[in-house]
Design a protein around this motif. Structure first.
Motif, mmCIF file in Angstrom:
data_model
loop_
_atom_site.group_PDB
_atom_site.id
_atom_site.type_symbol
_atom_site.label_atom_id
_atom_site.label_comp_id
_atom_site.label_asym_id
_atom_site.label_seq_id
_atom_site.Cartn_x
_atom_site.Cartn_y
_atom_site.Cartn_z
ATOM 1 N N THR A 60 3.372 0.492 -7.591
ATOM 2 C CA THR A 60 2.581 1.703 -7.273
ATOM 3 C C THR A 60 1.753 2.419 -8.391
ATOM 4 O O THR A 60 1.023 3.043 -8.120
ATOM 5 C CB THR A 60 3.788 2.679 -6.669
ATOM 6 O OG1 THR A 60 4.603 2.832 -7.675
ATOM 7 C CG2 THR A 60 4.495 2.117 -5.470
ATOM 8 N N LYS A 115 -1.858 3.849 -7.901
ATOM 9 C CA LYS A 115 -2.069 5.219 -7.923
ATOM 10 C C LYS A 115 -3.253 5.240 -9.018
ATOM 11 O O LYS A 115 -3.869 5.981 -8.866
ATOM 12 C CB LYS A 115 -0.987 6.019 -8.177
ATOM 13 C CG LYS A 115 -0.062 6.120 -7.022
ATOM 14 C CD LYS A 115 1.377 6.598 -7.621
ATOM 15 C CE LYS A 115 1.355 7.934 -7.948
ATOM 16 N NZ LYS A 115 2.778 8.558 -8.306
ATOM 17 N N GLN A 159 3.960 -3.434 -4.617
ATOM 18 C CA GLN A 159 5.078 -2.768 -5.265
ATOM 19 C C GLN A 159 4.746 -2.154 -6.516
ATOM 20 O O GLN A 159 5.399 -1.297 -7.075
ATOM 21 C CB GLN A 159 6.128 -3.832 -5.308
ATOM 22 C CG GLN A 159 6.834 -4.501 -4.174
ATOM 23 C CD GLN A 159 7.308 -3.352 -2.889
ATOM 24 O OE1 GLN A 159 7.969 -2.563 -3.149
ATOM 25 N NE2 GLN A 159 7.144 -3.735 -1.885
ATOM 26 N N GLU A 210 4.078 9.953 -0.849
ATOM 27 C CA GLU A 210 4.028 8.505 -1.234
ATOM 28 C C GLU A 210 5.428 7.923 -0.544
ATOM 29 O O GLU A 210 6.609 8.568 -0.886
ATOM 30 C CB GLU A 210 4.229 8.246 -2.748
ATOM 31 C CG GLU A 210 4.326 6.941 -3.194
ATOM 32 C CD GLU A 210 4.293 6.771 -4.611
ATOM 33 O OE1 GLU A 210 4.733 5.827 -5.366
ATOM 34 O OE2 GLU A 210 4.105 7.904 -5.433
ATOM 35 N N ARG A 211 5.302 7.017 0.212
ATOM 36 C CA ARG A 211 6.506 6.433 0.969
ATOM 37 C C ARG A 211 6.218 4.603 0.334
ATOM 38 O O ARG A 211 5.212 4.284 0.376
ATOM 39 C CB ARG A 211 6.523 6.448 2.323
ATOM 40 C CG ARG A 211 6.824 7.921 2.754
ATOM 41 C CD ARG A 211 7.231 7.845 4.244
ATOM 42 N NE ARG A 211 6.603 7.166 5.274
ATOM 43 C CZ ARG A 211 5.271 7.469 5.789
ATOM 44 N NH1 ARG A 211 5.286 8.678 5.737
ATOM 45 N NH2 ARG A 211 4.903 6.559 6.688
ATOM 46 N N ILE A 212 7.709 4.411 0.046
ATOM 47 C CA ILE A 212 7.420 2.679 -0.428
ATOM 48 C C ILE A 212 8.309 2.216 0.763
ATOM 49 O O ILE A 212 9.827 2.675 0.801
ATOM 50 C CB ILE A 212 8.299 2.740 -1.830
ATOM 51 C CG1 ILE A 212 7.157 3.074 -2.630
ATOM 52 C CG2 ILE A 212 8.244 1.209 -1.889
ATOM 53 C CD1 ILE A 212 7.717 2.981 -4.105
ATOM 54 N N GLU A 264 -2.739 2.660 3.129
ATOM 55 C CA GLU A 264 -1.383 1.874 3.115
ATOM 56 C C GLU A 264 -1.691 0.312 2.504
ATOM 57 O O GLU A 264 -2.789 -0.050 2.957
ATOM 58 C CB GLU A 264 -0.814 1.562 4.777
ATOM 59 C CG GLU A 264 -0.511 2.984 5.214
ATOM 60 C CD GLU A 264 0.051 2.639 6.727
ATOM 61 O OE1 GLU A 264 -0.093 1.448 7.272
ATOM 62 O OE2 GLU A 264 0.587 3.457 7.371
ATOM 63 N N GLY A 301 5.782 -2.141 1.342
ATOM 64 C CA GLY A 301 4.608 -1.966 0.418
ATOM 65 C C GLY A 301 4.560 -0.309 0.351
ATOM 66 O O GLY A 301 5.503 0.438 0.516
ATOM 67 N N VAL A 302 3.415 0.019 0.175
ATOM 68 C CA VAL A 302 3.442 1.641 -0.037
ATOM 69 C C VAL A 302 2.245 2.305 0.825
ATOM 70 O O VAL A 302 1.361 1.798 1.150
ATOM 71 C CB VAL A 302 2.663 1.753 -1.591
ATOM 72 C CG1 VAL A 302 2.895 3.268 -2.039
ATOM 73 C CG2 VAL A 302 3.438 0.958 -2.631
ATOM 74 N N HIS A 303 2.609 3.517 1.016
ATOM 75 C CA HIS A 303 1.968 4.386 2.186
ATOM 76 C C HIS A 303 1.728 5.746 1.097
ATOM 77 O O HIS A 303 2.363 6.304 0.592
ATOM 78 C CB HIS A 303 2.860 4.875 3.390
ATOM 79 C CG HIS A 303 2.186 5.926 4.108
ATOM 80 N ND1 HIS A 303 1.577 5.665 5.157
ATOM 81 C CD2 HIS A 303 2.325 7.289 3.916
ATOM 82 C CE1 HIS A 303 1.173 6.968 5.537
ATOM 83 N NE2 HIS A 303 1.716 7.718 4.832
ATOM 84 N N PHE A 304 0.338 5.802 1.186
ATOM 85 C CA PHE A 304 -0.070 7.293 0.357
ATOM 86 C C PHE A 304 -0.847 8.286 1.238
ATOM 87 O O PHE A 304 -1.421 7.605 2.330
ATOM 88 C CB PHE A 304 -1.023 6.607 -0.586
ATOM 89 C CG PHE A 304 -0.590 6.192 -1.604
ATOM 90 C CD1 PHE A 304 0.406 6.553 -2.526
ATOM 91 C CD2 PHE A 304 -1.223 4.729 -2.174
ATOM 92 C CE1 PHE A 304 1.052 5.864 -3.584
ATOM 93 C CE2 PHE A 304 -0.702 4.278 -3.035
ATOM 94 C CZ PHE A 304 0.530 4.409 -3.928
#
Length: 611
Positions: free
Chosen positions: A266, A270, A264, A434-436, A259, A130-133
């Motif tokens: 993003t 966002k 996916q 931003e981490r994927i 999180e 997933g995505v971490h912002f």
């Protein structure tokens, strides 16, 4: 008679185990690699797009499991990630930049289980991908807004007291300068300010010049309120996105962590999370002098067509009073947003429109956009953009319900209604990190976690069977039942999310769960050494060990509760699984093993125990 359970107890245990199996079963099906296709605001997803996608996949020999055509998106399932990645490349090339083609994961739960609300466990970011912002709140905007409020308050107080002044001017550091006509007016207003609580601090710059600003406490309160409200609004927004397994928490004095497991897309995330859209309702000022000079109480704004309109600076109502907003189309099939206000907002709007019938009111759409790149160590690069999306004559008084038209595209109207419904951000935010986490890394974490569980179970089962024979076998059955109940509980509980630390909690619980049976079995052995009968030794063993087991589990539960309350993120995940494990292990270790032992030995003449 000793060591006999009535039939109803066995039936209850069987029902509990069957329910546990039913709700643990969806976790065996896993998730399918999928692609989610959504449109930009100027495009829509229709059946022609679906047909083109199906044709291009067929031409490239890419096999899909299923197509799901939704109102605003298309979800395509695949057998494996290789086909998923290949399909994304082909579809992206076909659709171009007009559509968002995002990797996703879709639950593969059969329909009959889904109908029973049996769903797999919610997995955290480290297990599902997933995505971490990391988002930073623009505290400069908070201070600027406070400065504007101070300016309005001072203007109102000066007018109320009839004190004449030359002008009010904003300065640096949240300060407002007041220039009076003479020393007498300056002293009069100074004396008036002293009669108020210390919400403002001021100093004399000269005999007719005051520098005033909000107190440090008010500034700190405004900053704290903005951060907390933004966290609350972001939680509402991820709920509106249909995401329940999310983490939204504070980090430091200015930052927020979000999180989104399994996401996916993003760009879509966002777009919703970082959006700062809100509305202001202002009255149009039709009066300008012959030289085109704009009065001090007004300013120029533009419509989407480029028309220049003079608006009063005073805001009638902001988006903060909106409690609900929905998308619809009018009789001309044009998109519009239906607005519902709270009681305070309804009263303000009703009173204002009643006194200004026939005049022109403007709906001002405001958002903050990125000016450039930025990071944690650089200054904010957001700038304010506003435009008039609607001009309407006030024909009659209206209150809590009205509608906004003048929006160009249906998707834009839907997104505006979503943002207004979730709430406008108190201060602009910017995504600075931003981490994927990809599905492959998440799969590796799951594999290692399962291996740890199997190793822990194998070690415990081997020890218990070798050491306690049939009693150890009963403990093993209870241990497996315990695992099923933990998984089922994690699947049922709405707020429970499994993470890597959560798997560690399960492993710890399973390994430690046999402690209760160790205490019971050793106590039974002790009673046999004391020459008690076999039936009495079993009865005393379970009864005497109960208080020790209960005390041990209560003390562990207290620690788990403290971890959950004080901790955050992964610590909470560990606390949740450990807490559930304690509850289920009490059931399986005491009642479950007792039921098995009673079936084998209860009410029978036994000369030797296999223990």
């Amino acid at each position: 008679m000793l060591n006999r359970y009535p039939l109803w107890k066995y039936l209850i245990l069987i029902v509990i185990l069957l329910i546990g199996l039913l709700y643990a079963l969806p976790n065996l099906y896993g998730e399918d690699p999928a692609i989610q296709i959504t449109s930009t605001s100027k495009n829509i997803v229709n059946k022609n797009v679906l047909t083109n996608i199906q044709d291009i996949l067929k031409q490239n020999n890419i096999q899909s499991k299923s197509f799901i055509f939704g109102s605003e998106d298309i979800l395509i399932r695949f057998i494996n990630t290789d086909l998923q990645l290949k399909a994304q490349e082909v579809i992206s090339r076909l659709l171009g930049k007009n559509y968002i083609v995002a990797l996703n994961l879709a639950p593969a739960t059969p329909k009959w289980l889904a109908m029973l609300s049996a769903n797999p466990m919610k997995l955290g970011l480290d297990l599902r991908g997933g995505v971490h912002f990391l988002m930073k709140v623009d505290m400069d905007a908070v201070v600027n807004k406070l400065q504007e409020n101070t300016l309005d308050t001072l203007r109102q107080r000066l007018t109320t007291q009839g004190i004449h002044y030359i002008n009010l001017q904003k300065m640096n550091h949240c300060e407002v300068a007041v220039h009076f006509r003479d020393k007498l007016d300056c002293d009069k207003f100074t004396k008036y300010l002293l009669s108020f609580p210390s919400d403002m601090v001021f100093r004399k710059h000269s005999d007719s010049f005051l520098i005033i600003r909000a107190s440090d406490q008010n500034i700190q309160t405004a900053r704290e309120y903005a951060l907390q409200q933004n966290i609350h609004i972001l939680r509402n927004r991820v709920t509106q996105l249909g995401l329940a397994d999310t983490l939204v928490q504070r980090q430091g004095d200015e930052s927020i962590i979000v999180e989104l497991p399994g996401i996916q897309d993003t760009a879509r995330a966002k777009e919703i999370l970082g959006a700062t859209a809100t509305l202001e309702f202002r009255l149009v000022n039709p009066l300008t002098n012959s030289h085109g000079v704009i009065p001090n109480n007004s300013e120029l704004k533009k419509t989407r067509d480029g028309q220049v309109v003079v608006l009063y600076k005073k805001v009638i109502l902001t988006g903060n009073h909106i409690i609900d907003s929905t998308y619809s189309t009018n009789e001309y099939n044009e998109p519009e947003v239906n607005i519902s206000l709270d009681n305070e907002g309804g009263n303000i709007m009703s009173s204002f429109t009643k006194n200004h019938i026939g005049k022109l009111i403007a709906t001002l759409f405001i958002e903050y956009r990125e000016r450039g790149t930025s990071n944690m160590n650089t200054h904010f690069s957001l700038e304010k953009h506003d435009e008039i999306i609607n001009l309407a004559h006030i024909q009659s008084s209206f209150g809590n319900y009205f509608r906004i038209s003048g929006i160009n595209y249906p998707k834009e109207a839907r997104q505006l209604s979503l943002l207004l419904r979730a709430g406008a951000l108190i201060a602009p935010i910017q995504i600075v990190e931003e981490r994927i986490i990809g599905p492959s890394l998440a799969s590796q974490n799951i594999k290692q976690g399962i291996e740890a569980c199997i190793c822990g179970l194998f070690a415990s089962i081997t020890f218990m069977i070798v050491r306690y024979k049939i009693f150890g076998l009963a403990a093993t059955c209870a241990l497996l039942a315990n695992l099923i109940l933990i998984v089922a509980s994690m699947s049922i509980l709405p707020g429970a999310t499994l993470t890597m630390p959560g798997i560690a909690g399960i492993v710890l619980t399973l390994v430690v769960a046999v402690d209760a049976n160790v205490l019971i079995n050793e106590r039974i052995k002790e009673e046999l050494y004391n020459q008690h009968s076999i039936q009495k030794a079993i009865h005393i063993g379970y009864k005497a060990a109960f208080s020790s087991i209960l005390d041990a589990n209560i003390t562990t539960l207290i620690k788990v509760i403290i971890l959950y309350v004080v901790g955050s993120g992964s610590i909470k995940g560990f606390a949740i699984t450990t807490g559930i494990g304690i509850a289920t292990s009490m059931l399986t270790s005491l009642i479950g093993t007792r039921a098995i032992i009673n079936l084998i030995y209860g009410g029978k003449r036994i000369h030797k125990l296999s223990i």
